[in-house]
Structure formats: structure tokens, C-alpha cells
Motif scaffolding. Structure first.
Motif, mmCIF file in Angstrom:
data_model
loop_
_atom_site.group_PDB
_atom_site.id
_atom_site.type_symbol
_atom_site.label_atom_id
_atom_site.label_comp_id
_atom_site.label_asym_id
_atom_site.label_seq_id
_atom_site.Cartn_x
_atom_site.Cartn_y
_atom_site.Cartn_z
ATOM 1 N N ALA A 1 4.916 -5.670 21.845
ATOM 2 C CA ALA A 1 5.160 -4.407 21.139
ATOM 3 C C ALA A 1 4.304 -3.285 21.709
ATOM 4 N N PHE A 2 3.062 -3.594 22.061
ATOM 5 C CA PHE A 2 2.185 -2.575 22.639
ATOM 6 C C PHE A 2 2.728 -2.083 23.975
ATOM 7 N N PHE A 3 3.036 -3.002 24.883
ATOM 8 C CA PHE A 3 3.472 -2.607 26.221
ATOM 9 C C PHE A 3 4.847 -1.941 26.221
ATOM 10 N N ALA A 4 5.682 -2.271 25.242
ATOM 11 C CA ALA A 4 6.994 -1.642 25.148
ATOM 12 C C ALA A 4 6.944 -0.323 24.378
ATOM 13 N N GLY A 5 5.833 -0.062 23.702
ATOM 14 C CA GLY A 5 5.724 1.143 22.887
ATOM 15 C C GLY A 5 6.583 1.072 21.631
ATOM 16 N N ASP A 6 6.881 -0.151 21.188
ATOM 17 C CA ASP A 6 7.747 -0.343 20.031
ATOM 18 C C ASP A 6 7.086 0.103 18.736
ATOM 19 N N ILE A 7 7.905 0.496 17.804
ATOM 20 C CA ILE A 7 7.484 0.793 16.441
ATOM 21 C C ILE A 7 7.852 -0.440 15.617
ATOM 22 N N LEU A 8 6.873 -1.035 14.959
ATOM 23 C CA LEU A 8 7.116 -2.228 14.147
ATOM 24 C C LEU A 8 6.843 -1.939 12.679
ATOM 25 N N ALA A 9 7.458 -2.722 11.818
ATOM 26 C CA ALA A 9 7.207 -2.618 10.382
ATOM 27 C C ALA A 9 5.966 -3.441 10.048
ATOM 28 N N PHE A 10 4.940 -2.778 9.522
ATOM 29 C CA PHE A 10 3.713 -3.441 9.116
ATOM 30 C C PHE A 10 3.551 -3.316 7.610
ATOM 31 N N GLN A 11 2.742 -4.195 7.060
ATOM 32 C CA GLN A 11 2.427 -4.155 5.638
ATOM 33 C C GLN A 11 0.958 -4.494 5.461
ATOM 34 N N LEU A 12 0.271 -3.718 4.648
ATOM 35 C CA LEU A 12 -1.119 -4.005 4.309
ATOM 36 C C LEU A 12 -1.164 -4.402 2.846
ATOM 37 N N VAL A 13 -1.696 -5.576 2.573
ATOM 38 C CA VAL A 13 -1.826 -6.066 1.202
ATOM 39 C C VAL A 13 -3.256 -5.795 0.748
ATOM 40 N N ILE A 14 -3.379 -4.965 -0.289
ATOM 41 C CA ILE A 14 -4.686 -4.620 -0.856
ATOM 42 C C ILE A 14 -4.801 -5.377 -2.172
ATOM 43 N N PRO A 15 -5.707 -6.370 -2.246
ATOM 44 C CA PRO A 15 -5.759 -7.230 -3.430
ATOM 45 C C PRO A 15 -5.972 -6.451 -4.729
ATOM 46 N N ASP A 16 -5.264 -6.882 -5.780
ATOM 47 C CA ASP A 16 -5.331 -6.286 -7.118
ATOM 48 C C ASP A 16 -4.991 -4.803 -7.129
ATOM 49 N N PHE A 17 -4.312 -4.325 -6.096
ATOM 50 C CA PHE A 17 -3.962 -2.911 -6.025
ATOM 51 C C PHE A 17 -2.492 -2.740 -5.673
ATOM 52 N N GLY A 18 -2.124 -3.166 -4.467
ATOM 53 C CA GLY A 18 -0.739 -3.014 -4.066
ATOM 54 C C GLY A 18 -0.534 -3.253 -2.585
ATOM 55 N N THR A 19 0.637 -2.877 -2.112
ATOM 56 C CA THR A 19 0.964 -3.000 -0.692
ATOM 57 C C THR A 19 1.354 -1.635 -0.144
ATOM 58 N N VAL A 20 0.998 -1.406 1.093
ATOM 59 C CA VAL A 20 1.417 -0.210 1.818
ATOM 60 C C VAL A 20 2.258 -0.719 2.983
ATOM 61 N N SER A 21 3.503 -0.253 3.064
ATOM 62 C CA SER A 21 4.427 -0.746 4.080
ATOM 63 C C SER A 21 5.071 0.416 4.815
ATOM 64 N N GLY A 22 5.405 0.171 6.077
ATOM 65 C CA GLY A 22 6.119 1.182 6.837
ATOM 66 C C GLY A 22 5.979 0.985 8.329
ATOM 67 N N PRO A 23 6.550 1.916 9.094
ATOM 68 C CA PRO A 23 6.536 1.807 10.556
ATOM 69 C C PRO A 23 5.204 2.260 11.151
ATOM 70 N N PHE A 24 4.708 1.484 12.097
ATOM 71 C CA PHE A 24 3.477 1.805 12.815
ATOM 72 C C PHE A 24 3.687 1.533 14.295
ATOM 73 N N GLN A 25 2.973 2.289 15.118
ATOM 74 C CA GLN A 25 2.946 2.033 16.562
ATOM 75 C C GLN A 25 1.542 1.588 16.930
ATOM 76 N N ILE A 26 1.460 0.578 17.776
ATOM 77 C CA ILE A 26 0.156 0.095 18.246
ATOM 78 C C ILE A 26 -0.335 1.079 19.288
ATOM 79 N N THR A 27 -1.468 1.727 19.021
ATOM 80 C CA THR A 27 -1.991 2.754 19.922
ATOM 81 C C THR A 27 -3.160 2.267 20.763
ATOM 82 N N ALA A 28 -3.740 1.137 20.398
ATOM 83 C CA ALA A 28 -4.825 0.566 21.199
ATOM 84 C C ALA A 28 -4.843 -0.942 20.992
ATOM 85 N N LEU A 29 -5.085 -1.659 22.063
ATOM 86 C CA LEU A 29 -5.185 -3.114 22.024
ATOM 87 C C LEU A 29 -6.259 -3.504 23.028
#
Length: 135
Positions: A80-108
Motif C-alpha cells: 500500500a505504501f509503495f503503490a500510494g494506495d488509500i486504505l480503510a483504517f480503524q482505530l479502536v479507543i477502549p471505552d470510547f469508540g472507533t474512528v474509521s475512514g480512509p488513510f494514506q501511509i505517508t511514512a514507513l
């Protein structure tokens, strides 16, 4: 809200079927930012700055560091990094919620000491609207 364990903050990527946890991230961070639009003019009361609500660009930055747990997660992130792809990511924050959406990997980054494991650091930038879901 009581104190939460850092290990319960999860970064997941959609692998085409479901959201899978990204490798063995030991450190994770999510930052939200909103740019301001300054509309101050000569008639602003007391020369105080005035901002235009709802007009600035919002963005989120996600970063992490750790170990890849398997070849599949390493390959997904690396390709995904080398192709410059936009992937769907999700962050799970315990006892709070989830944040989901498209992200691009800008550094690896990969690192390793002669007497230790290979580690990596990753940085992502939001690439569209994010959604919030309550746990």
C-alpha cells in the motif's frame, strides 16, 4: 472514565474482508487537527481575532511503532505504501469508540539492532471523511 491500558488502543486496516489488527504495534497515536480561517478586519471588536466557524480543513494523523506479527500484514502495509494506495483504517479507543475512514501511509520506516528484532514505524494521514462510532 477510568485509566485505560495502552495495549487496548488498536489500529486496524481493512484487508478486503474484515478489519485486521495492524501488526504488533507497541506505540499508537491519533491526532485530530482543524485549520482556522481568520476573518478579522478593521472593524473587529477590540482588534480581537475572529474565526469563521466550520470553514477550516480538518485532518487526522495516525502513527505507530512496533513489530510486524506476520508476513501478510507486512506485505499489505508495504504494498500500500509503495503503490500510494488509500486504505480503510480503524482505530479502536477502549471505552470510547472507533474512528474509521480512509488513510494514506505517508511514512514507513524499518530499523533493527544487530542483537534485536526488526521494528517499524508508520505514519498515516486522513484522506477523506472520518466516522466515529460508539463502543
Amino acid at each position: 472514565m477510568t485509566a485505560q491500558r495502552g495495549k487496548d488502543l488498536l489500529v486496524k486496516v481493512h484487508d478486503g474482508v474484515t478489519y485486521a489488527t495492524v501488526a504488533g504495534l507497541r506505540i499508537k497515536r491519533l491526532a485530530f487537527n482543524a485549520e482556522t480561517v481568520d476573518v478579522t478586519d478593521a472593524e473587529s471588536a477590540g482588534r480581537w481575532r475572529e474565526l469563521l466557524g466550520g470553514a477550516g480543513i480538518q485532518r487526522a494523523a495516525l502513527s505507530g511503532a512496533g513489530l510486524f506479527k506476520d508476513q501478510a500484514s507486512d506485505a499489505l502495509i508495504c504494498s500500500a505504501f509503495f503503490a500510494g494506495d488509500i486504505l480503510a483504517f480503524q482505530l479502536v479507543i477502549p471505552d470510547f469508540g472507533t474512528v474509521s475512514g480512509p488513510f494514506q501511509i505517508t511514512a514507513l520506516e524499518y530499523a533493527g539492532a544487530h542483537d534485536g528484532e526488526v521494528t517499524f514505524e508508520i505514519a498515516l494521514e486522513s484522506a477523506g471523511a472520518l466516522t466515529f462510532g460508539v463502543l
